[in-house]
Design an enzyme around this catalytic site. Structure first.
Site, mmCIF file in Angstrom:
data_model
loop_
_atom_site.group_PDB
_atom_site.id
_atom_site.type_symbol
_atom_site.label_atom_id
_atom_site.label_comp_id
_atom_site.label_asym_id
_atom_site.label_seq_id
_atom_site.Cartn_x
_atom_site.Cartn_y
_atom_site.Cartn_z
ATOM 1 N N ASN A 120 0.649 -1.210 0.103
ATOM 2 C CA ASN A 120 0.232 0.091 0.126
ATOM 3 C C ASN A 120 0.850 1.160 0.070
ATOM 4 O OD1 ASN A 120 -2.486 1.792 0.973
ATOM 5 N ND2 ASN A 120 -0.748 1.901 2.681
ATOM 6 N N SER B 111 -4.698 2.750 -8.437
ATOM 7 C CA SER B 111 -5.375 4.010 -8.622
ATOM 8 C C SER B 111 -5.941 4.056 -9.764
ATOM 9 C CB SER B 111 -4.578 5.046 -8.665
ATOM 10 O OG SER B 111 -5.179 6.192 -8.517
ATOM 11 N N TYR C 28 3.160 9.525 -11.242
ATOM 12 C CA TYR C 28 2.052 8.555 -10.500
ATOM 13 C C TYR C 28 1.470 7.854 -11.577
ATOM 14 C CZ TYR C 28 -1.596 7.716 -7.039
ATOM 15 O OH TYR C 28 -2.327 7.150 -6.240
ATOM 16 N N LYS D 19 1.188 3.771 -11.354
ATOM 17 C CA LYS D 19 -0.115 3.013 -11.260
ATOM 18 C C LYS D 19 -0.454 2.355 -12.477
ATOM 19 C CE LYS D 19 -0.574 4.246 -6.882
ATOM 20 N NZ LYS D 19 -0.390 3.339 -5.696
#
Ligand SMILES: NC(=O)c1ccc[n+]([C@@H]2O[C@H](COP(=O)([O-])OP(=O)(O)OC[C@H]3O[C@@H](n4cnc5c(N)ncnc54)[C@H](OP(=O)(O)O)[C@@H]3O)[C@@H](O)[C@H]2O)c1
Length: 267
Positions: A98, A151, A174, A178
């Site tokens: 996580n 995500s 990001y 992801k």
């Protein structure tokens, strides 16, 4: 019902299992850790700060043996961390990757370092930790469940107009990371199926922390307007899917990316 069919309570029950949750004291990690503990698992929670890990572990529901805090940074030796957990808990059955520690640069300013750091904490380390847990499971000849946190931004692009003029970014590193972890999960699921290890992704939609909500009300309004359910997610809304994927209730689910996004990606 056949004799062999298990009840829904048995299928979701995690008593006797040991789960690792990385970045567990954070906004979403804490709810997922509580979910696993409430379903009966012993939960090894990590933080880069040993006091934060220990303090959070002590809050988990149960008899005091449920939570165990571990100092862990994805920059440290992952085999050593797993060996330490096995020494103390004897087994690992579930891993929730996580933690994430990337920066948030704009498209115009993002550097190679921003990408390297994001990739290291969000893909490379997820892989290395998952593989080490699989090595342990193979030795025990035991099944396992690995859950990577992705995500919605690993599936869809962000709306530029949600960010314009607010001084915040939807960082390109990001999005790359992801998207990468979602696809890597499919690959690992196929290879580790022979070991009876399931590998899945939970991809949250917008779950801003209270700090973000308080600091940026206009941003939240813009995100709400783009969410079919018309509101932001609450951490407890990840608890059900976490236990489903971790437990025997999800025993035929592998290689999947489950979106928990208020319908964001349905539009
Ligand atoms: N919140 C959202 O809206 C949202 C949406 C989609 C996806 N997600 C994903 O959900 C996950 C959790 O996010 P969150 O919102 O709960 O963020 P968060 O509260 O910042 O939690 C992430 C945790 O990662 C840990 N961490 C950072 N760098 C690390 C490193 N190098 N090694 C080990 N641990 C490290 C930190 O824990 P310590 O400081 O205790 O070490 C931090 O608390 C992330 O993967 C994120 O990308 C979040």
């Amino acid at each position: 019902m056949t004799d062999a069919e298990r009840s829904i309570h048995d299928l979701f029950d995690l008593h006797g299992r040991v789960a690792i949750v990385t970045g567990a004291a954070g906004w979403l990690g804490s709810a997922m850790s509580r979910a696993l503990a409430e379903a009966g698992a012993q939960v090894v929670v990590t933080s880069r700060d040993p006091a934060r890990a220990a303090d959070f572990a002590a809050t988990l529901p149960g008899d005091g043996h449920v939570g165990l805090g571990f100092q862990m940074d994805y920059a440290d030796s992952i085999p050593e961390f797993v060996a330490q957990v096995v020494r103390q808990k004897k087994r690992i059955d579930i891993l929730v990757n996580n933690a994430y520690g990337g920066t948030a640069p704009s498209i115009d300013t993002a550097t190679a370092e921003d990408f390297d750091r994001a990739y290291h904490t969000g893909v490379t380390s997820y892989f290395l930790l998952a593989r080490e847990v699989v090595f342990h499971l193979r030795q025990r000849r035991a099944p396992g469940s690995i859950i990577n946190i992705g995500s919605m931004y690993g599936v869809v692009a962000s709306y530029p107009d949600a960010y314009t003029g607010l001084g915040i970014n939807s960082p390109p590193n990001y999005h790359g990371v992801k998207g990468g972890i979602i696809h890597l999960t499919r690959h690992l699921a196929v290879y580790w199926a022979a070991d009876r290890v399931r590998v899945n992704v939970i991809s949250p939609g917008p779950f801003p922390s209270p700090r973000v909500k308080d600091a940026m009300p206009e941003f939240i309004e813009r995100l709400e307007a783009k969410t079919p359910l018309g509101r932001m997610g609450m951490p407890e809304e990840l608890k059900g899917i976490t236990v489903l994927l971790a437990s025997d209730a999800g025993s035929y689910i592998t290689g999947q990316n489950i979106l928990v996004d208020g319908g964001w990606t349905a539009w």
